[in-house]
Scaffold this motif. Structure first.
Motif, mmCIF file in Angstrom:
data_model
loop_
_atom_site.group_PDB
_atom_site.id
_atom_site.type_symbol
_atom_site.label_atom_id
_atom_site.label_comp_id
_atom_site.label_asym_id
_atom_site.label_seq_id
_atom_site.Cartn_x
_atom_site.Cartn_y
_atom_site.Cartn_z
ATOM 1 N N ILE A 112 0.839 -1.191 0.000
ATOM 2 C CA ILE A 112 0.000 0.000 0.000
ATOM 3 C C ILE A 112 0.873 1.239 0.000
ATOM 4 O O ILE A 112 2.007 1.221 0.473
ATOM 5 C CB ILE A 112 -0.951 0.035 1.224
ATOM 6 C CG1 ILE A 112 -0.165 -0.143 2.527
ATOM 7 C CG2 ILE A 112 -2.064 -0.978 1.080
ATOM 8 C CD1 ILE A 112 -0.980 0.038 3.786
ATOM 9 N N LEU A 113 0.314 2.313 -0.530
ATOM 10 C CA LEU A 113 0.946 3.626 -0.476
ATOM 11 C C LEU A 113 0.109 4.484 0.458
ATOM 12 O O LEU A 113 -1.107 4.610 0.282
ATOM 13 C CB LEU A 113 0.988 4.268 -1.862
ATOM 14 C CG LEU A 113 1.450 5.729 -1.920
ATOM 15 C CD1 LEU A 113 2.924 5.842 -1.515
ATOM 16 C CD2 LEU A 113 1.214 6.300 -3.292
ATOM 17 N N CYS A 114 0.750 5.047 1.444
ATOM 18 C CA CYS A 114 0.059 5.918 2.389
ATOM 19 C C CYS A 114 -0.168 7.275 1.733
ATOM 20 O O CYS A 114 0.764 7.903 1.229
ATOM 21 C CB CYS A 114 0.869 6.076 3.661
ATOM 22 S SG CYS A 114 0.085 7.159 4.883
ATOM 23 N N ARG A 115 -1.408 7.720 1.753
ATOM 24 C CA ARG A 115 -1.727 9.032 1.174
ATOM 25 C C ARG A 115 -1.311 10.173 2.097
ATOM 26 O O ARG A 115 -1.240 11.318 1.660
ATOM 27 C CB ARG A 115 -3.217 9.101 0.868
ATOM 28 C CG ARG A 115 -3.606 8.197 -0.278
ATOM 29 C CD ARG A 115 -5.069 8.348 -0.637
ATOM 30 N NE ARG A 115 -5.392 7.602 -1.826
ATOM 31 C CZ ARG A 115 -6.304 6.639 -1.882
ATOM 32 N NH1 ARG A 115 -6.996 6.318 -0.811
ATOM 33 N NH2 ARG A 115 -6.530 6.020 -3.012
ATOM 34 N N ASN A 116 -1.024 9.847 3.353
ATOM 35 C CA ASN A 116 -0.580 10.889 4.295
ATOM 36 C C ASN A 116 0.923 11.107 4.245
ATOM 37 O O ASN A 116 1.385 12.210 4.021
ATOM 38 C CB ASN A 116 -1.014 10.554 5.721
ATOM 39 C CG ASN A 116 -2.503 10.687 5.908
ATOM 40 O OD1 ASN A 116 -3.196 11.297 5.108
ATOM 41 N ND2 ASN A 116 -3.022 10.098 6.970
ATOM 42 N N VAL B 21 -4.990 4.827 2.762
ATOM 43 C CA VAL B 21 -3.998 4.155 1.938
ATOM 44 C C VAL B 21 -4.597 3.714 0.607
ATOM 45 O O VAL B 21 -5.820 3.643 0.454
ATOM 46 C CB VAL B 21 -3.414 2.927 2.662
ATOM 47 C CG1 VAL B 21 -2.676 3.332 3.922
ATOM 48 C CG2 VAL B 21 -4.494 1.905 2.963
ATOM 49 N N LYS B 22 -3.716 3.417 -0.317
ATOM 50 C CA LYS B 22 -4.103 2.941 -1.640
ATOM 51 C C LYS B 22 -3.311 1.670 -1.940
ATOM 52 O O LYS B 22 -2.084 1.643 -1.756
ATOM 53 C CB LYS B 22 -3.778 4.014 -2.683
ATOM 54 C CG LYS B 22 -3.982 3.592 -4.106
ATOM 55 C CD LYS B 22 -3.526 4.693 -5.055
ATOM 56 C CE LYS B 22 -3.598 4.196 -6.487
ATOM 57 N NZ LYS B 22 -3.086 5.197 -7.424
ATOM 58 N N ILE B 23 -3.982 0.613 -2.406
ATOM 59 C CA ILE B 23 -3.295 -0.612 -2.791
ATOM 60 C C ILE B 23 -2.528 -0.335 -4.081
ATOM 61 O O ILE B 23 -3.093 0.137 -5.060
ATOM 62 C CB ILE B 23 -4.286 -1.773 -2.991
ATOM 63 C CG1 ILE B 23 -4.971 -2.114 -1.670
ATOM 64 C CG2 ILE B 23 -3.582 -3.001 -3.572
ATOM 65 C CD1 ILE B 23 -6.100 -3.113 -1.790
ATOM 66 N N ILE B 24 -1.228 -0.643 -4.079
ATOM 67 C CA ILE B 24 -0.412 -0.420 -5.273
ATOM 68 C C ILE B 24 0.162 -1.719 -5.845
ATOM 69 O O ILE B 24 0.693 -1.716 -6.951
ATOM 70 C CB ILE B 24 0.724 0.589 -5.011
ATOM 71 C CG1 ILE B 24 1.637 0.109 -3.884
ATOM 72 C CG2 ILE B 24 0.152 1.968 -4.718
ATOM 73 C CD1 ILE B 24 2.913 0.914 -3.744
#
Length: 113
Positions: A71-75, A97-100
């Motif tokens: 995941i990529l943390c949007r924060n 978060v976004k799954i990458i």
């Protein structure tokens, strides 16, 4: 067993691509399989062996590369690996978060003649 349906779809794509590129015989197929797909590599291999019966892929071997979920943390913009129970950033503990990686099932490449 959803692996059978997945592998049938992979073989349809493989046949179309091979035909479009003038390939008469496929010798190797490499898949990238994300852990979030819930597709078991052993079941995919069995489904491949059962479904590849035509001359195009009859002798092809299957290679599966497992892909860990990330995941990529949007924060904080950091990447974390995840497990089934927690979808939060391991750095700042945010759940934004976004799954990458890890949700894919794709043909990485195939070889043929």
């Amino acid at each position: 067993m959803h692996e059978t349906a997945l592998m049938e779809s992979v073989l349809v794509i493989l046949r179309e691509s091979a035909k479009a590129n003038g390939i008469q015989k496929v010798t190797k197929v490499k898949l990238k399989v994300g852990e979030l797909t819930n597709a078991l590599p052993e079941a995919l291999e069995l489904a491949f062996e059962a479904a590849k019966g035509d001359l195009l892929a009859q002798d092809a071997i299957l290679e599966i590369e497992p892909v860990k979920a990330q995941i990529l943390c949007r924060n904080c913009q950091k990447i974390s690996t995840i497990d089934w129970l927690n979808y939060y950033c391991s750095h700042c503990l945010s759940s934004n978060v976004k799954i990458i990686a890890g949700d894919e099932l794709l043909i990485d490449y195939y070889e043929g003649e």
